[in-house]
Design a protein around this motif. Sequence first.
Motif: not given
Length: 301
Positions: A121-132
């Motif tokens: 996860v980058p600094a000050d960022g948001a990342v999708k991990a996976f679909d539920l």
Amino acid sequence: TATSLEDYERKAQAVAYDGERAMFESYGRNKYVSTGVIQWMLNNAWPSLIWHLYDYYLVPGGGYFGAKKAMEPLHVQYGYDDQSVAVVNDTYQERKGMKVRARIYSLDAKLLADKEESIDVPADGAVKAFDLPKPDRLTMTFFVKLDLRDARGKSVSDNFYWLSAKPDTLDWAHKQDTVYTPQAEFGDLTGLASLPQVKLQASALVEKKPETSKGKAHVRVKNASSSVAFQIRLRLANRKDDMDVVPVFWDDNYFSLLPGEERILSASYESGDLHGAHPVIQVSGFNIAAGEVPQQQGTAH
């Protein structure tokens, strides 16, 4: 539909928790693409069960702890729009090798799916991990437990959702500007009303530092049942008149425990607000047998 004032109050707190959390989580995942979010309002000018983070009497409600959960510096969350699991990093440090786990439970607390991935996860960022995952035998009302651990395995965030297999559907054809969009279909969370009552195992230590006016309470809560303990609320009150001790600052509240789970939570307050009386700690919740938490007195050195 609420069946009593008490039932209305517990449902109002759960709705407030969910609504405030969703608002801040939505911005967190879409930050800098979304233009921002305005929270209305901080507190009520009169007794009320909606909108506030803490109420007219300064008691923090479900909305306060939903907002507090959503704004963790490093946070794992569910996306209501696309049924995804994402991690939001509000720190200015890149986080490598974060382990994201999602577990899906039926209404009767049976594990239906378990998925885990490692992401950066980058600094000050948001990342999708996976679909539920979409498991078989999904009950109409179900639960999702999310966990986030760092590369060394230390827990840094967790989250708990109550969801419907039937989605909410908006009636976009009758949208009114940016103010209001009616719903064509509502999700089905009526299963929550059938949750068995849970009697928690709980104990507390109340400490007083002689050199300060600060008091602190530590509460251990365990769910030894085979059901979900939903929206547990801890309350610090004056034994003389059963009034809330305010302001009070809990680590967390309106939380849920899966079977076998336990937590230790702390609350800080001004001892002078007790006016010489002893504090009492009470536990209640959505499906929780209400009662007083046994406690012992302690002195911090």
